[in-house]
Design an enzyme around this catalytic site. Structure first.
Site, PDB file in Angstrom:
ATOM      1  N   GLU A 216       0.811  -1.159   0.037  1.00  0.00           N
ATOM      2  CA  GLU A 216      -0.136  -0.154  -0.017  1.00  0.00           C
ATOM      3  C   GLU A 216       0.888   1.220  -0.123  1.00  0.00           C
ATOM      4  OE1 GLU A 216      -1.662   0.464   4.241  1.00  0.00           O
ATOM      5  OE2 GLU A 216      -0.623  -1.490   4.286  1.00  0.00           O
TER       6      GLU A 216
ATOM      7  N   LYS B  24       2.813   4.680   1.085  1.00  0.00           N
ATOM      8  CA  LYS B  24       3.246   5.075   2.404  1.00  0.00           C
ATOM      9  C   LYS B  24       2.921   6.389   2.292  1.00  0.00           C
ATOM     10  CE  LYS B  24       7.215   5.319   5.423  1.00  0.00           C
ATOM     11  NZ  LYS B  24       7.086   6.808   5.751  1.00  0.00           N
TER      12      LYS B  24
ATOM     13  N   ASP C  14       2.623  10.420   3.196  1.00  0.00           N
ATOM     14  CA  ASP C  14       3.763  11.379   3.968  1.00  0.00           C
ATOM     15  C   ASP C  14       2.888  12.290   4.583  1.00  0.00           C
ATOM     16  OD1 ASP C  14       6.017  12.619   4.314  1.00  0.00           O
ATOM     17  OD2 ASP C  14       6.682  13.078   2.412  1.00  0.00           O
TER      18      ASP C  14
ATOM     19  N   TYR D 246      -4.520   2.527   8.342  1.00  0.00           N
ATOM     20  CA  TYR D 246      -3.908   1.243   8.003  1.00  0.00           C
ATOM     21  C   TYR D 246      -3.184   0.473   8.890  1.00  0.00           C
ATOM     22  CZ  TYR D 246      -0.365   4.716   8.933  1.00  0.00           C
ATOM     23  OH  TYR D 246       0.677   5.735   9.849  1.00  0.00           O
TER      24      TYR D 246
ATOM     25  N   LYS E 206      11.024   2.501   0.019  1.00  0.00           N
ATOM     26  CA  LYS E 206      11.164   3.949  -0.245  1.00  0.00           C
ATOM     27  C   LYS E 206      11.330   4.349  -1.942  1.00  0.00           C
ATOM     28  CE  LYS E 206      11.020   6.539   3.078  1.00  0.00           C
ATOM     29  NZ  LYS E 206      11.651   6.922   4.004  1.00  0.00           N
TER      30      LYS E 206
ATOM     31  N   CYS F  23      41.004  18.967  16.990  1.00  0.00           N
ATOM     32  CA  CYS F  23      39.802  19.282  17.068  1.00  0.00           C
ATOM     33  C   CYS F  23      39.564  20.693  16.957  1.00  0.00           C
ATOM     34  CB  CYS F  23      39.334  18.767  18.488  1.00  0.00           C
ATOM     35  SG  CYS F  23      37.715  19.390  18.852  1.00  0.00           S
TER      36      CYS F  23
ATOM     37  N   CYS G  83      38.330  21.983  20.756  1.00  0.00           N
ATOM     38  CA  CYS G  83      39.233  22.321  21.931  1.00  0.00           C
ATOM     39  C   CYS G  83      40.652  21.935  21.533  1.00  0.00           C
ATOM     40  CB  CYS G  83      38.790  21.031  22.607  1.00  0.00           C
ATOM     41  SG  CYS G  83      39.283  19.383  22.270  1.00  0.00           S
TER      42      CYS G  83
ATOM     43  N   CYS H 137      38.246  13.289  18.221  1.00  0.00           N
ATOM     44  CA  CYS H 137      38.984  14.320  18.977  1.00  0.00           C
ATOM     45  C   CYS H 137      39.150  13.373  20.352  1.00  0.00           C
ATOM     46  CB  CYS H 137      37.983  15.237  19.488  1.00  0.00           C
ATOM     47  SG  CYS H 137      38.432  16.145  20.660  1.00  0.00           S
TER      48      CYS H 137
ATOM     49  N   CYS I  31      36.526  18.606  25.687  1.00  0.00           N
ATOM     50  CA  CYS I  31      36.011  19.219  24.677  1.00  0.00           C
ATOM     51  C   CYS I  31      34.814  19.495  24.873  1.00  0.00           C
ATOM     52  CB  CYS I  31      36.190  18.190  23.665  1.00  0.00           C
ATOM     53  SG  CYS I  31      35.551  18.708  22.036  1.00  0.00           S
TER      54      CYS I  31
HETATM   55  S1  IVH Z   1       2.244   0.907   8.951  1.00  0.00           S
HETATM   56  C1  IVH Z   1       3.540  -1.158  12.636  1.00  0.00           C
HETATM   57  N1  IVH Z   1       1.578   1.905   6.836  1.00  0.00           N
HETATM   58  O1  IVH Z   1       5.200   5.828   8.133  1.00  0.00           O
HETATM   59  C2  IVH Z   1       3.464  -0.395  11.230  1.00  0.00           C
HETATM   60  N2  IVH Z   1       2.857   3.394   8.384  1.00  0.00           N
HETATM   61  O2  IVH Z   1       8.059   5.476   8.387  1.00  0.00           O
HETATM   62  C3  IVH Z   1       2.974   0.809  11.712  1.00  0.00           C
HETATM   63  N3  IVH Z   1       3.089   5.567   7.249  1.00  0.00           N
HETATM   64  O3  IVH Z   1       5.109   5.820  11.525  1.00  0.00           O
HETATM   65  C4  IVH Z   1       3.033   1.772  10.331  1.00  0.00           C
HETATM   66  N4  IVH Z   1       1.834   5.232   5.333  1.00  0.00           N
HETATM   67  O4  IVH Z   1       3.516   7.199  10.241  1.00  0.00           O
HETATM   68  C5  IVH Z   1       2.210   1.950   8.051  1.00  0.00           C
HETATM   69  N5  IVH Z   1       0.399   2.648   4.925  1.00  0.00           N
HETATM   70  C6  IVH Z   1       1.016   2.831   6.138  1.00  0.00           C
HETATM   71  C7  IVH Z   1       1.966   4.191   6.133  1.00  0.00           C
HETATM   72  C8  IVH Z   1       2.526   3.999   7.262  1.00  0.00           C
HETATM   73  C9  IVH Z   1       2.611   5.992   6.129  1.00  0.00           C
HETATM   74  C10 IVH Z   1       3.936   6.218   8.049  1.00  0.00           C
HETATM   75  C11 IVH Z   1       3.430   5.972   9.678  1.00  0.00           C
HETATM   76  C12 IVH Z   1       4.892   5.323  10.223  1.00  0.00           C
HETATM   77  C13 IVH Z   1       6.250   5.961   9.295  1.00  0.00           C
HETATM   78  C14 IVH Z   1       7.191   5.086   9.310  1.00  0.00           C
END
Ligand code: IVH
Length: 756
Positions: A131, A133, A135, A241, A329, A439, A442, A457, A463
């Site tokens: 699914e 991710k 943002d 989710y 990613k 360093c 210091c 250092c 320091c």
């Molecule tokens: S699952 C146990 N599913 O990404 C798993 N997270 O980088 C919990 N996020 O903290 C997260 N889309 O805020 C999950 N489809 C998705 C997501 C998702 C965005 C975020 C979420 C998480 C962060 C981790």
């Protein structure tokens, strides 16, 4: 930390009074603006490093010209306003983060790792969901008897901010659920669509307010409004989710659980698919990436989750991320710009880190002005083994010079990097970068140990950069986490000379008791905030052992190692006694390593290599038995190897460090770790697994035993309580017999822990 030119003496020499006065005025203005942007607008205009560096420049100038200190001096401003507005809310189950995969190899490794952990054959069924991710920012909603009763941001994963009133204004979040489990925590992402973001920014500009940098900041700023009516006017959305506490299972699979959440009235992302094979997962990733621009909201990758919830339970989690999910990613974004300067920052363990100061450039919608340059080899164009990176025409690696045209690379929220150099645009005057051997903070020697890519250092606590970074680490969330005493405040206290080391935090009240006035006079502070701070400090005098160990900031001792040590030793005294006793062994270990390195250089054939054992034995020959036993105990703890052991011993043997630690300990009441499941039949026992296991993998066996409060060790000693031996067990089984330790086979073990 800061740039060498911010050294007090240099500054005094470099600036005359008038220039200093002008600069102090500029700094007061810039830092006041930065504070407001950070705290009031949720929209930082400086990075933490830039803020810190300006603050230090200001302090150094004030030290050089004390009479020029301004009435509105940034030194008198503590930084954050004490937490107010949102109350804290503890999550009944931790809110997790996700591990990242950056390429196909990472994804196949992730799937192969799960198969190994679960002991599934390569062709056994193992489906995943895939699914987008999103943002945005994550939110946990708690429903009891179908009523929304609270909403909390992620915070540190354990405690978040209570944003219930604001969450109630979001249309995608139902207030009431029908036929839901009696307790249901729904987790998901709050986000803003591109269209709503553009319209909001138009309104902001029309009202003379600063526009938001991107939809994510807009969503965060809108959810964290103290006035819920402002949140209501902001078009926020929510995708569900995941879930936290549930009084009854939602389904047997992730797919089923999402369908259930949908039927309860939540928005589920319509790009979610169930993928029976890795090829399906990757194909779906490619489709989502191709459609990314048309989705209408920001995403930064694809999340894969094991579909079978029974498998998810077995896989469990690491310290902050589940084993059953990963974020794949999207590739990094790139841009070209000019490298204006290279600054050297000094970290907690003395590491000198080069930072690229860039002509600001937009990379994937975010303005980048700083990037990491990793270490001196990276700047010189070679890797840790001396092999070329960024190969140029002559086959050698291209070095990076101030003035160069460089390529900036940004992947998600990771710190941007410099990826490449365009030699055709190199100014004729550009010189190779001379990495400092002193360093910059210091002036102590900065040395590079054999096999270490990092120059460090040697100044230790003298320091100032190391001392400040150690203090920041000490108050960080996973360490002492003192409310109202964050990185900025502790740095301000350091600059004022009030707190030089952690122990000083605990004497603040008595030293400044009479002079509470000092705090009171600071902008934004009064008796109340000072009292709150002292109360928060006092509360943390009682500290769990694992947090204390982590807080000391010892190299190689992260959260996981700290927890392993705390579990094993239970008390500070037991840990310290063993580390002290093992000290002579660290020298033997080093001698053995040196001998082996020397031998290995000419050990071309197998026979010579076999001759390494005598060298090792010779190095250990004079080590007293108690030291050897203490060393074996330390390195026998699962998860603790020679590197951690040497680092602990080195720290404990340094007189200044040790005295500083002892001064701290004197103020604390250290809590012994509780067996995580006191009623479990193996809580508190030391268990060793040996031989091959057939019903579960070694990793699963260890995780399961630890979750029941047992300590898993890698070696058998008189302290071992149980040895679980599978087929092929050898010397450990024999040793257990010799020592009269209880021996179990795998089935007997499963029966003992109630899984039989
Ligand atoms: S699952 C146990 N599913 O990404 C798993 N997270 O980088 C919990 N996020 O903290 C997260 N889309 O805020 C999950 N489809 C998705 C997501 C998702 C965005 C975020 C979420 C998480 C962060 C981790």
């Amino acid at each position: 930390m800061s740039r060498p030119k911010q050294n007090t003496a240099d500054l005094a020499a470099a600036l005359d009074r008038d220039a200093a006065k002008t600069r102090l005025a500029e700094l007061a203005k810039t830092l006041a603006q930065a504070n407001a942007a950070y705290h009031r607008d949720d929209d930082p205009d400086l990075t933490d490093a830039e803020f810190d560096s300006l603050k230090r420049e200001n302090a150094a100038l004030e030290a050089a010209f004390p009479d020029l200190k301004r009435g509105d001096s940034p030194s008198d401003h503590i930084g954050t306003t004490p937490a107010e507005g949102f109350s804290k809310l503890a999550h009944s189950q931790r809110m997790l983060s996700l591990a990242n995969a950056f390429d196909v190899g990472d994804v196949t490794d992730f799937v192969a790792g799960i198969r190994r952990y679960l002991n599934l054959p390569p062709d056994g069924a193992l489906a995943f969901t895939a699914e987008p991710k999103i943002d945005g920012l994550s939110l946990s909603l708690r429903y009891e008897d179908g009523q929304l009763i609270s909403a909390a941001t992620r915070g540190d994963g354990q405690v978040g901010e209570n944003v219930t009133t604001n969450a109630r204004t979001i249309k995608d979040i139902p207030q009431t659920l029908h036929q839901a489990p009696a307790v249901l925590e729904v987790r998901g992402e709050v986000y803003m669509s591109h269209a709503d973001f553009a319209a909001l920014n138009t309104r902001q500009q029309a009202a003379g307010a600063k526009p938001f940098a991107n939809p994510r900041n807009a969503a965060a700023g809108s959810l964290r409004q103290l006035d819920a009516e402002i949140t209501r006017a902001r078009p926020l959305r929510f995708f569900a989710y995941a879930w936290g506490e549930v009084s009854e299972p939602l389904a047997d699979t992730q797919t089923g659980a999402l369908a259930r959440l949908k039927s309860l009235g939540f928005q589920i992302n319509n790009r979610t698919r169930t993928c029976p094979t890795v090829a399906d997962m990757l194909a779906h990733y490619t489709r989502i990436e191709a459609d990314r621009a048309a989705l209408g909201y920001d995403i930064d990758g694809v999340v894969y989750k094991v579909d079978d919830l029974a498998y998810q339970r077995r896989l469990g989690m690491r310290s902050t991320t589940p084993r059953w999910a990963i974020a794949h990613k999207f590739p990094a974004e790139l841009a070209w710009t000019t490298l204006e300067a290279i600054d050297i920052q000094v970290g907690r363990t003395g590491a000198l880190s080069p930072v690229a100061r860039l002509k600001p450039v937009t990379v994937g919608g975010v303005v980048v002005a700083n990037a990491t340059l990793h270490n001196e080899d990276y700047i010189a164009g070679r890797d840790a083994n001396g092999a070329p990176i960024r190969p140029g025409e002559n086959g050698r690696g291209k070095d990076i010079r101030i003035g160069d045209h460089v390529q900036v690379y940004r992947a998600g929220d990771v710190i941007p990097k410099i990826a490449d150099v365009d030699l055709s645009k190199r100014p004729q005057t550009a010189q190779p970068f001379n990495f400092p051997t002193l360093c910059p903070e210091c002036q102590s020697q900065a040395i590079r140990e054999e096999g270490d890519a990092i120059r460090r250092c040697t100044g230790g606590l003298i320091c100032p950069a190391q001392a400040v970074e150690k203090l920041k680490h000490f108050v960080s969330r996973a360490a002492f986490d003192i409310e109202g005493l964050g990185a900025r405040q502790v740095e301000a206290f350091y600059l004022d000379g009030w707190v030089k080391e952690p122990a000083d935090i605990f004497t603040l009240q008595e030293r400044y008791g009479a002079g509470l006035q000092h705090l009171k006079n600071r902008e934004g502070w009064g008796d109340k905030s000072a009292e709150n701070l002292f109360a928060a400090i006092s509360e943390k005098r009682k500290i769990p052992l694992h947090r204390l160990i982590f807080a000391l900031g010892i190299r190689h001792v992260g959260e996981v190692a700290a927890a392993d040590l705390a579990r094993h030793f239970s008390t500070w005294e037991a840990l310290a006694d063993t580390v002290d006793a093992a000290a002579p062994a660290a020298q033997a270990h080093r001698r053995a390593e040196d001998a082996i390195v020397t031998e290995r250089k000419d050990a071309a054939d197998q026979t010579r290599r076999a001759s390494l054992q005598p060298a090792r034995d010779a190095a250990w020959a004079d080590t007293p038995a108690p030291a050897k036993a203490a060393w074996d105990e330390l390195t026998g703890i699962d998860g603790i190897g020679a590197t951690v052991a040497v680092s602990l011993i080195t720290t404990f043997q340094q007189a200044r460090e040790r005295e500083s630690i002892n001064r701290l300990i004197a103020h604390l009441e250290i809590e012994t770790p509780k067996a995580r499941a006191a009623e479990s039949p193996v809580a508190g026992l030391i268990v060793v697994f040996t031989g091959s296991l057939e019903k579960m993998t070694r990793a699963e066996a260890k995780a399961r035993a630890e979750s029941l409060g047992a300590k898993v060790s890698g070696s058998v000693s008189a302290k071992t309580d149980i040895v679980v031996a599978g087929p092929g067990a050898g010397s450990k089984q024999k040793k257990a017999r010799d020592l009269g330790i209880e021996l179990l086979n795998e089935d007997q073990w499963l029966e003992r822990i109630g899984d039989g």
